[in-house]
Design a protein around this motif. Structure first.
Motif, PDB file in Angstrom:
ATOM      1  N   TYR A 227       0.834  -1.208   0.000  1.00  0.00           N
ATOM      2  CA  TYR A 227       0.000   0.000   0.000  1.00  0.00           C
ATOM      3  C   TYR A 227       0.871   1.261   0.000  1.00  0.00           C
ATOM      4  CZ  TYR A 227      -4.157  -2.866   0.867  1.00  0.00           C
ATOM      5  OH  TYR A 227      -5.162  -3.792   0.752  1.00  0.00           O
ATOM      6  N   PHE A 228       1.949   1.228   0.782  1.00  0.00           N
ATOM      7  CA  PHE A 228       2.850   2.385   0.869  1.00  0.00           C
ATOM      8  C   PHE A 228       3.433   2.697  -0.514  1.00  0.00           C
ATOM      9  CE2 PHE A 228       7.215   3.978   1.356  1.00  0.00           C
ATOM     10  CZ  PHE A 228       6.972   5.158   2.035  1.00  0.00           C
ATOM     11  N   ILE A 229       3.895   1.657  -1.187  1.00  0.00           N
ATOM     12  CA  ILE A 229       4.533   1.863  -2.497  1.00  0.00           C
ATOM     13  C   ILE A 229       3.507   2.306  -3.545  1.00  0.00           C
ATOM     14  CG2 ILE A 229       5.693   0.633  -4.402  1.00  0.00           C
ATOM     15  CD1 ILE A 229       7.448  -0.613  -2.241  1.00  0.00           C
ATOM     16  N   GLN A 230       2.334   1.702  -3.516  1.00  0.00           N
ATOM     17  CA  GLN A 230       1.281   2.096  -4.479  1.00  0.00           C
ATOM     18  C   GLN A 230       0.958   3.588  -4.317  1.00  0.00           C
ATOM     19  OE1 GLN A 230      -1.797  -0.764  -3.604  1.00  0.00           O
ATOM     20  NE2 GLN A 230      -1.156  -2.134  -5.262  1.00  0.00           N
ATOM     21  N   LYS A 234       2.033   6.998  -7.148  1.00  0.00           N
ATOM     22  CA  LYS A 234       1.051   7.921  -7.761  1.00  0.00           C
ATOM     23  C   LYS A 234       1.672   9.302  -7.987  1.00  0.00           C
ATOM     24  CE  LYS A 234      -3.219   5.858  -6.191  1.00  0.00           C
ATOM     25  NZ  LYS A 234      -4.020   5.713  -5.004  1.00  0.00           N
ATOM     26  N   THR A 235       2.535   9.737  -7.050  1.00  0.00           N
ATOM     27  CA  THR A 235       3.141  11.074  -7.205  1.00  0.00           C
ATOM     28  C   THR A 235       4.562  10.982  -7.796  1.00  0.00           C
ATOM     29  OG1 THR A 235       3.797  10.894  -4.891  1.00  0.00           O
ATOM     30  CG2 THR A 235       1.840  12.231  -5.381  1.00  0.00           C
ATOM     31  N   ASP A 236       5.218   9.853  -7.639  1.00  0.00           N
ATOM     32  CA  ASP A 236       6.581   9.697  -8.181  1.00  0.00           C
ATOM     33  C   ASP A 236       6.706   8.310  -8.826  1.00  0.00           C
ATOM     34  OD1 ASP A 236       9.246   9.423  -8.711  1.00  0.00           O
ATOM     35  OD2 ASP A 236       9.927   9.514  -6.630  1.00  0.00           O
ATOM     36  N   PRO A 237       6.504   8.226 -10.137  1.00  0.00           N
ATOM     37  CA  PRO A 237       6.539   6.906 -10.798  1.00  0.00           C
ATOM     38  C   PRO A 237       7.878   6.188 -10.627  1.00  0.00           C
ATOM     39  CG  PRO A 237       5.715   8.615 -12.288  1.00  0.00           C
ATOM     40  CD  PRO A 237       6.207   9.322 -11.063  1.00  0.00           C
TER      41      PRO A 237
END
Ligand code: KG4
Ligand code: ZN
Length: 344
Positions: A227-230, A234-237
């Motif tokens: 969840y943290f990485i997802q 969103k803001t930094d691909p």
């Protein structure tokens, strides 16, 4: 068919050990409790699939088992006639993989008219601590951390064990590998997390599960990482690429802390101050460091087998076979492997 039992039990038996529970085909010769050889054929075919493919593992075991056994005897400078018993991994593991080792072991036992010994893989991981000096005296505690299991075990003798705690979901190695997969790293990702963690800092606070008693749960950590990485992506691909080392250090920290907290709790509860590691995850440098430091600061003796005896190997099967031989624990030739079986 009943078991083949020797007329007289030798005090220094020569045992051939066979391991085929997952993706390592291994054979070892143990004479009087001393390991003379330990041949391991690792199956690299699974890397491209991101995990062990059971059918491919069985096929590779069939290809590997004869040359591995021949080389184990050759390195020990012994022939088949020197063997007193055949020990094989009976459980737990992939059933097709176990069947290859068990069929081979049974055929040899019958052909040579020597006893067959069933070995539980998890008992063998614990007893791997007795392969080389320094060996822990009994009783001792062992944290066994592998791709399939996570257990804290009280070992009272080579044949007497109590499981004090175990994982309720994923194993520690699975948690390392699944976290690595989230980061896009190839299988098995545990050693890669270890490698990148050395260059990073623990900056991301991943949830550590609060499970009562001495049991473990790793599925929550994995979900918290996902969840943290997802969210970050969103803001930094390029979030993973830009933070790979720190992510690995933070994941490793969360997993090692979870393991060490329970181990220290077990030491306090039992008062036993000889403590061992076992299983593939005991190769993790963060876990080793934390374990040794805790031993120094909290006054308990620490034991870790050599790396080759931490990951799956037949030396631990042969040595467990040695103790079972001395105990007269022989298996029937009807013996069949089991994907899951208790051992205490
Ligand atoms: O005991 P093992 O060889 O096989 C099983 O019985 O499962 O353990 C394999 C597990 C894998 O999950 C692998 O990623 C993990 O041990 N492992 C590590 C490291 N080396 C192996 N995990 C973290 N850090 C390592 N250095
Ligand atoms: Zn194992």
């Amino acid at each position: 068919m009943s078991s083949i039992t020797p007329k007289i039990l030798k005090s220094n038996p020569v045992i051939l050990g066979i391991e085929s529970s997952c993706d390592e085909t291994s054979a070892s010769v143990c004479s009087g409790g001393q390991i003379l050889s330990n041949i391991i054929a690792t199956q690299s075919i699974h890397e491209q699939y991101g995990g062990v493919v059971p059918e491919l593992a069985s096929r590779a075991h069939i290809q590997n088992i004869l040359p591995v056994v021949v080389n184990a005897l050759k390195n020990a400078q012994l022939d088949l006639g020197s063997l007193d018993a055949i020990a094989y991994t009976q459980a737990p593991g992939l059933i097709g993989a176990l069947l290859v080792g068990s069929s081979f072991a049974k055929s040899l036992s019958l052909g040579l008219n020597i006893p067959l010994i069933e070995v539980h893989h998890m008992q063998a991981h614990v007893l791997a601590n007795l392969i080389e000096e320094p060996r822990p005296a009994f009783p001792f505690l062992c944290l066994t951390v592998s791709g399939g299991h996570t257990q804290i075990v009280l070992a009272k003798s080579p044949m007497d064990f109590t499981i004090l705690g175990e994982t309720l979901d994923d194993a520690a190695g699975e948690a390392f590998d699944k976290s690595a997969k989230i980061l896009g790293l190839p299988y098995p990702g545990g050693p890669l997390i270890d490698r990148y963690a050395k260059e990073g800092k623990q900056v991301f606070p991943f949830a550590q599960p609060q499970i009562p008693d001495l049991n473990f749960s790793f599925s929550g950590i994995k979900t918290s990482i996902l969840y943290f990485i997802q969210k970050q992506i969103k803001t930094d691909p390029d979030f993973i690429t830009n933070n790979l080392q720190d992510l690995c250090a933070s994941i490793q920290y969360a997993l090692v802390e979870t393991l060490m907290k329970k181990l220290v709790k077990a030491i306090r509860q039992t008062g036993i101050r000889r403590v061992c590691l076992a299983g593939g995850v005991s190769a993790n440098s963060g876990l080793r460091k934390s374990f040794i430091r805790a031993g120094e600061t909290q006054g308990f003796e620490t034991f870790i087998p050599a790396f080759t005896y931490c990951t799956d190997n037949a030396a631990m099967i042969a040595l467990t076979g040695h103790y079972k031989y001395l105990n007269g624990s022989f298996a029937s030739l009807n013996s069949s492997p089991s994907a899951r079986a208790s051992w205490t």
